[in-house]
Scaffold this motif. Structure first.
Motif, short mmCIF file in Angstrom:
data_model
loop_
_atom_site.label_atom_id
_atom_site.label_comp_id
_atom_site.label_asym_id
_atom_site.label_seq_id
_atom_site.Cartn_x
_atom_site.Cartn_y
_atom_site.Cartn_z
N ARG A 147 -0.89 4.21 -10.76
CA ARG A 147 -0.39 4.85 -9.54
C ARG A 147 -1.17 6.13 -9.24
O ARG A 147 -1.38 6.48 -8.08
N GLY B 191 0.92 5.81 -1.30
CA GLY B 191 0.21 6.98 -1.81
C GLY B 191 -0.85 7.49 -0.86
O GLY B 191 -1.14 6.87 0.17
N PRO B 192 -1.46 8.62 -1.20
CA PRO B 192 -2.52 9.21 -0.36
C PRO B 192 -3.68 8.27 -0.08
O PRO B 192 -4.33 8.36 0.96
N LYS B 193 -3.95 7.35 -1.00
CA LYS B 193 -5.06 6.42 -0.81
C LYS B 193 -4.63 5.15 -0.07
O LYS B 193 -5.47 4.28 0.22
N ASN B 194 -3.34 5.05 0.24
CA ASN B 194 -2.80 3.88 0.95
C ASN B 194 -3.28 2.57 0.31
O ASN B 194 -3.79 1.67 0.97
N ALA B 195 -3.11 2.50 -0.99
CA ALA B 195 -3.57 1.33 -1.74
C ALA B 195 -2.40 0.69 -2.48
O ALA B 195 -1.42 1.35 -2.83
N PRO C 209 0.84 -1.21 0.00
CA PRO C 209 0.00 0.00 0.00
C PRO C 209 0.87 1.25 0.00
O PRO C 209 1.87 1.33 0.71
N THR D 35 -4.47 6.74 -10.39
CA THR D 35 -5.88 6.44 -10.13
C THR D 35 -6.10 5.57 -8.90
O THR D 35 -7.09 5.76 -8.17
N LEU D 36 -5.21 4.63 -8.65
CA LEU D 36 -5.40 3.71 -7.52
C LEU D 36 -4.76 4.22 -6.24
O LEU D 36 -5.33 4.08 -5.14
N GLN D 37 -3.58 4.81 -6.35
CA GLN D 37 -2.85 5.22 -5.15
C GLN D 37 -2.98 6.70 -4.84
O GLN D 37 -2.60 7.14 -3.76
N GLY D 38 -3.50 7.48 -5.78
CA GLY D 38 -3.72 8.90 -5.52
C GLY D 38 -2.51 9.79 -5.72
O GLY D 38 -2.52 10.95 -5.29
#
Length: 279
Positions: free
Chosen positions: A116, A70-74, A68, A118-121
């Motif tokens: 990166r 990025g800002p979305k912690n994904a 996980p 779209t999914l991780q922000g």
């Protein structure tokens, strides 16, 4: 005087014959030396491939894929590389391709940046930061690319031109391949459109023929022994353009994807064998 001229003509003829014979012998010796050199280089590569350091990049890339961030912690595990979210097996062998969600043709590195974002922000700038490693500055992108390309090892290249955009991008890549420019007035075709070309000790594959395109395209990314890093297909094209003295291309640009599309399609039917190892 007449006899002297005859003797002189005879001497000249013999000398010319001797020079011709020596030249032919020299050419034969050179051809044999070149053949021996190519064989020795092939043996050297085979020996090195048994302990390819690219395996370390693949392992690091798999960790990054599943971690996980990025800002979305994904993680990137739901990234769709063309065969469905999270499917990595064989995906690279079908890239570049058209992606409906992005409404464009993308190669692996463009698609990674898109996922990166779209999914991780991440921002586009963050997603494409440090695409190529330098001394003391490793590249996450090179590691991710190593892992994902390795997931297609042993798979036949199968790039399609079914969507109108794929056909358009392929045509653009073909145009780029033959486009002459830069300080040397070179094109990709200058070195890679005929058989038997060499530069120093390096054979230059004919990328217009399946055999040459397959041998070249299916072995990138590759661990460069001289650089101590794994280099991606984007880097390979970037370096070729640099040597042609073209303007530096922007990382992830559509024109580089187009050139990759042209080369990948020409390599169809070849078995993917990367990340490989190069000098």
């Amino acid at each position: 005087m007449r006899n002297t001229r005859r003797r002189l003509r005879g001497t000249v003829a013999l000398t010319a014959a001797a020079i011709a014979a020596a030249s032919l012998a020299g050419l034969a010796s050179l051809a044999q030396a070149q053949g021996s050199t190519a064989e020795e280089i092939a043996k050297y590569r085979q020996m090195l491939a048994e302990g390819n350091p690219a395996e370390l990049w693949e392992a690091a890339g798999e960790e990054l894929w599943k971690k996980p961030a990025g800002p979305k912690n994904a993680s990137l595990e739901q990234c769709d590389l063309g065969k469905g979210p999270g499917v990595t097996k064989g995906a690279y062998a079908e890239l570049p391709r058209y992606f409906k969600d992005a409404n464009k043709v993308m190669d692996l590195e463009q698609r990674l940046a898109w996922c990166r974002v779209t999914l991780q922000g991440l921002t586009q700038e963050e997603a494409t930061k440090q695409p190529f490693s330098a001394s003391g500055k490793p590249s996450d992108i090179e590691r991710l690319a190593s892992y994902l390309t390795g997931e297609s090892r042993g798979v036949k290249m199968n790039v399609q031109l079914t969507h109108p955009e794929e056909k358009r991008v392929y045509a653009l890549g073909q145009k780029m391949f033959f486009y002459r420019g830069g300080a040397y007035d070179f094109a990709c075709a200058t070195c890679h459109a005929v058989d038997g070309q060499r530069i120093r000790l390096q054979d230059l594959p004919n990328l217009l023929e399946p055999k040459g395109a397959q041998a070249a395209y299916t072995t990138w990314p590759a661990y460069r022994v001289s650089q101590g890093e794994v280099r991606t297909m984007q880097h390979r094209i970037y370096d070729c353009l640099r040597q042609q003295r073209f303007p530096e291309p922007a990382y992830g640009s559509d024109v580089i994807t187009a050139l990759s599309m042209f080369l990948a399609k020409n390599a169809n039917g070849g078995t993917y064998d990367g990340p490989n190892m190069k000098r």
